[in-house]
Design an enzyme around this catalytic site. Structure first.
Site, short mmCIF file in Angstrom:
data_model
loop_
_atom_site.label_atom_id
_atom_site.label_comp_id
_atom_site.label_asym_id
_atom_site.label_seq_id
_atom_site.Cartn_x
_atom_site.Cartn_y
_atom_site.Cartn_z
N ASN A 1 13.67 -7.01 7.07
CA ASN A 1 12.60 -6.14 6.58
C ASN A 1 12.31 -5.11 7.66
O ASN A 1 11.60 -5.38 8.62
CB ASN A 1 11.35 -6.98 6.27
CG ASN A 1 10.23 -6.18 5.65
OD1 ASN A 1 10.26 -4.96 5.62
ND2 ASN A 1 9.22 -6.87 5.17
N ARG B 1 14.99 -5.86 2.42
CA ARG B 1 13.89 -5.31 1.62
C ARG B 1 13.98 -3.79 1.68
O ARG B 1 13.96 -3.18 2.74
CB ARG B 1 12.54 -5.77 2.17
CG ARG B 1 11.35 -5.13 1.44
CD ARG B 1 10.01 -5.65 1.96
NE ARG B 1 8.92 -4.86 1.41
CZ ARG B 1 8.14 -4.06 2.12
NH1 ARG B 1 8.32 -3.92 3.42
NH2 ARG B 1 7.15 -3.39 1.54
N HIS C 1 5.22 -2.66 -2.75
CA HIS C 1 4.74 -4.01 -2.39
C HIS C 1 5.05 -5.02 -3.49
O HIS C 1 4.36 -6.03 -3.63
CB HIS C 1 3.22 -4.01 -2.12
CG HIS C 1 2.82 -3.36 -0.84
ND1 HIS C 1 1.62 -2.67 -0.71
CD2 HIS C 1 3.44 -3.29 0.38
CE1 HIS C 1 1.53 -2.20 0.53
NE2 HIS C 1 2.62 -2.56 1.20
N ARG D 1 -2.13 6.26 6.32
CA ARG D 1 -1.93 7.03 5.09
C ARG D 1 -3.25 7.17 4.34
O ARG D 1 -4.06 6.25 4.33
CB ARG D 1 -0.88 6.34 4.20
CG ARG D 1 0.53 6.47 4.72
CD ARG D 1 1.50 5.54 4.01
NE ARG D 1 1.55 4.22 4.62
CZ ARG D 1 2.19 3.18 4.11
NH1 ARG D 1 2.80 3.28 2.94
NH2 ARG D 1 2.20 2.02 4.75
N GLU E 1 7.17 -12.56 1.38
CA GLU E 1 8.18 -11.70 0.78
C GLU E 1 9.59 -12.16 1.14
O GLU E 1 10.48 -12.19 0.28
CB GLU E 1 7.97 -10.26 1.26
CG GLU E 1 6.66 -9.63 0.82
CD GLU E 1 6.29 -8.43 1.67
OE1 GLU E 1 6.31 -7.31 1.13
OE2 GLU E 1 6.00 -8.61 2.86
#
Length: 354
Positions: free
Chosen positions: A7, A60, A143, A202, A339
């Site tokens: 990832n 990922r 996500h 962000r 994940e």
């Protein structure tokens, strides 16, 4: 077989090595590396540190566009498509492509695990921007592996096989997802991971007219992209994206940053509870969602009118748990996302014979 899940983020490299035996996955190595030297060098260091070489590598990848399901085998054609999509998620997709290239020297099969795929079930009214038809100009959502994992884990914990929940992934990047009977029907991130909630660097939702104003005022597209990606959000308001630090500070900028973060989050929670029919729970995950009792209390404390009664003792606990009182009409849970474990499971099922 042994499956390595990689990832690559903007500043970190997360990885876990699993031993797959039948339907059982056992983690046998992993870690998080700060990528100050660039992903190529850090991946080389990571590969040398593994207890044994992998037989399959799953990466990922944030943006898969419309052309892929959850997993796809990496080949030259796929890499070209990923490079074309990288501009839509520069914090993550570019590093993922670099990670794939760095791992290719091992000569083992590699697969891409797309974060946007879970949201392919979004309703048309949630996916469409109110713009004239433009190729690719639609909402994709991200996500996805985290939202899928907590949906499945909540189903186990609550005994609800097709749950209707609001999933809140809160970390450096933040997103909310409306899950109806186990399927994503709306999410806060859109064409890129810039849309939606306030994040560490962000901004989330911004009036496009402001973007046009800045461009007309002489800001270049490159400078604007850098500002929106790296200098906005909590950082833009208070100088840091570390919410833990902001909660410790007492100055006006820190208080305002936290207030803006929670205000935007409550707006989305309220909207998604209205979108969903018979929502059962809010589920908090991600670094902030899992670890910040104060943020969870700020959100849950504003939802008492919907029947959410926070159990403050449970809110201070650890591990996967319900943090609302037993008699609540709307519940709240904390679930630690995984994940990498979910990606490894799906890669093993799909490509275990590779």
């Amino acid at each position: 077989m042994h499956i390595l899940v990689v990832n690559c983020g903007s500043a970190t490299l997360k990885y876990r090595l699993f031993r797959a035996t039948g339907t059982t996955l056992d983690p046998i190595g992993g870690g998080v590396i700060e990528t100050t030297a660039g992903h190529g060098e850090e991946i080389e260091r990571m590969l040398r540190s593994l207890p044994r070489p992998p037989d399959l590598i799953a990466h990922r990848v944030v943006h898969g566009g419309d052309g892929f399901g959850e997993l796809a085998r990496v080949d030259d054609a796929l890499l070209r498509k990923l490079e074309a999509l990288a501009a839509a998620a520069p914090l993550h997709s570019g590093p993922a492509v670099d990670g794939i290239a760095a791992c290719s020297r091992l000569g083992v099969p590699q697969v891409a695990a797309f974060d946007s795929a879970f949201h392919h079930t979004m309703r048309p009214e949630a996916r469409r921007y109110a713009l004239p038809p433009l190729p690719g100009a639609q909402r994709y959502g991200f996500h996805g592996w985290s939202h899928r994992y907590v949906t499945e884990r909540y189903a186990e914990l609550a005994g609800s096989p097709a749950p209707t929940i609001v999933s809140l992934h809160l970390g450096g990047g933040c997103s909310a997802a409306a899950i109806a009977r186990g399927r994503s029907v709306d999410t806060s991130m859109g064409f890129t991971p810039l849309e939606g909630l306030v994040m560490a660097t962000r901004p989330g939702d911004v009036d496009p007219g402001l973007i046009l104003h800045l461009l007309r005022g002489g800001m270049t597209a490159e400078r604007l992209e850098h500002m929106l990606t790296y200098e906005s959000g909590l950082t833009g308001i208070a100088g840091t994206g570390d919410l833990r630090e902001l909660l410790r500070r007492s100055d006006p900028d820190a208080r305002l940053a936290v207030d803006v973060f929670c205000h935007r989050l409550l707006k989305y929670v309220g909207a998604y509870l209205a979108v969903l029919e018979g929502a059962e729970a809010l589920v908090f995950t991600g670094g902030i969602g899992e670890n910040s009792a104060e943020i969870r209390e700020r959100i849950c404390g504003r939802l008492g009118w919907l029947g959410l009664e926070l159990d403050r003792d449970a809110n201070l606990g650890r591990d996967d748990r319900r943090i609302s009182r037993a008699g609540s009409r709307l519940h709240a849970y904390v679930i630690r996302t995984d994940e990498e474990g979910l990606i490894a499971r799906e890669a093993s099922l799909r490509f275990g014979a590779a």
